[in-house]
Design an enzyme around this catalytic site. Sequence first.
Site, PDB file in Angstrom:
ATOM      1  N   ASP A 142       0.835  -1.208   0.000  1.00  0.00           N
ATOM      2  CA  ASP A 142       0.000   0.000   0.000  1.00  0.00           C
ATOM      3  C   ASP A 142       0.867   1.255   0.000  1.00  0.00           C
ATOM      4  O   ASP A 142       0.624   2.205   0.739  1.00  0.00           O
ATOM      5  CB  ASP A 142      -0.932  -0.014   1.227  1.00  0.00           C
ATOM      6  N   LYS A 144       2.075   4.671  -0.949  1.00  0.00           N
ATOM      7  CA  LYS A 144       1.486   5.851  -1.592  1.00  0.00           C
ATOM      8  C   LYS A 144       1.961   7.077  -0.810  1.00  0.00           C
ATOM      9  O   LYS A 144       2.458   6.921   0.312  1.00  0.00           O
ATOM     10  CB  LYS A 144      -0.044   5.754  -1.586  1.00  0.00           C
ATOM     11  N   ASN A 147       1.577   7.405   2.844  1.00  0.00           N
ATOM     12  CA  ASN A 147       2.286   6.465   3.727  1.00  0.00           C
ATOM     13  C   ASN A 147       3.783   6.722   3.752  1.00  0.00           C
ATOM     14  O   ASN A 147       4.560   5.850   4.145  1.00  0.00           O
ATOM     15  CB  ASN A 147       2.024   5.020   3.272  1.00  0.00           C
ATOM     16  N   ASP A 163       2.429   2.588   7.709  1.00  0.00           N
ATOM     17  CA  ASP A 163       1.133   1.986   7.384  1.00  0.00           C
ATOM     18  C   ASP A 163       1.243   0.601   6.755  1.00  0.00           C
ATOM     19  O   ASP A 163       1.085   0.432   5.557  1.00  0.00           O
ATOM     20  CB  ASP A 163       0.352   2.908   6.435  1.00  0.00           C
ATOM     21  N   THR A 182       7.125 -35.070   1.606  1.00  0.00           N
ATOM     22  CA  THR A 182       7.177 -35.756   0.326  1.00  0.00           C
ATOM     23  C   THR A 182       6.336 -34.987  -0.697  1.00  0.00           C
ATOM     24  O   THR A 182       5.213 -34.590  -0.408  1.00  0.00           O
ATOM     25  CB  THR A 182       6.617 -37.203   0.442  1.00  0.00           C
TER      26      THR A 182
END
Length: 326
Positions: A142, A144, A147, A163, A182
Amino acid sequence: DLMSDDQSSLPRALQDKYVLTRRIGTGVCGEVRLAFERSTCRKFAVKIINKKNFQSEGTATRNAETEIEILQRVDHPCLIKTEDFYQTEDSYYIVLELMEGGELFHRVKSQQQLDEGVAKLYFYQMLCAVQYLHRNGIIHRDLKPENVLLSSSEDECLIKVTDFNQSRILEEAALMRTLCGTPSYLAPEVFTHASSTGYGLAVDAWSLGVLLFVCLSGYAPFHESFGERSVTEQIIHGEFTMVPSKWRRVSNQAKDVVRKLLVVDPKLRMTVDEALQHPWLQDQPMLQTAHRLMKPAGRGDEDDEDDAPSAAVSTEAEPSSAGSLN
Ligand SMILES: Cc1n[nH]c(N)c1-c1cccs1
């Protein structure tokens, strides 16, 4: 406001340690308030996440706890540090470093567009922060301008990414355990999922491309006002326009970084590591400034700590010398 009875809604332990004052930001998940640690008068940002804001209880708990778990794990000069964490029945309270310069979003908006050298300094720090996350198997998801926070009102300042509530820790451990057993019963996608996890990191490279585009030009590359295609259509086709008037003074090398990040195919998109090696960022003076800003603060400012802050401590987020971070 919190100075009246609202304080009573806060966890007692939080109230005992901090005084919460005015709101300095709002986000989709709640609000951010300026707080003072009672014992030191140091300033912090307290992010209040209202659990009810999430569409369903399950998501809320998972998102917020993932965020807090990640916040407490990361340690990088360009990633916001978590000081404390509290919760009540209906809210989370995360005590975070205060970044006096606020959000990159407002800085770009107020300056129309950033000077290329300033954009390069901020972008380099963002790359370092995201490279650290990716090396620790964390996708931000996120990224941007809201943030990315600035440490001061100076152009030449430290930036920190914040954020993490969209972050997802790649379950490498779980995947490794699965692959150790396995393999004969495992479906093909368990193996190809590993590579698609690799693509996951590429989503942050794309967002960094959008961030750099916005810092250099002052407008978003994909926007409903451009042509008839929806924003989603523009993104899916990687269709962006460099408006000449906005990009005239931007170097070809800077444009090259943007073009190599805004590539639709994640396999062909430039990675964060490759971006750090791009010629545009091989700029010694910028690197020197960035490394000086990113170094842990020296003890040089201890005299500030001696200043007994005045009783009426300013509630302004602007730095008073005694209140400035270490
Ligand atoms: C977190 C944090 N630390 N320092 C600031 N200014 C914040 C904000 C985030 C979102 C709005 S303000």
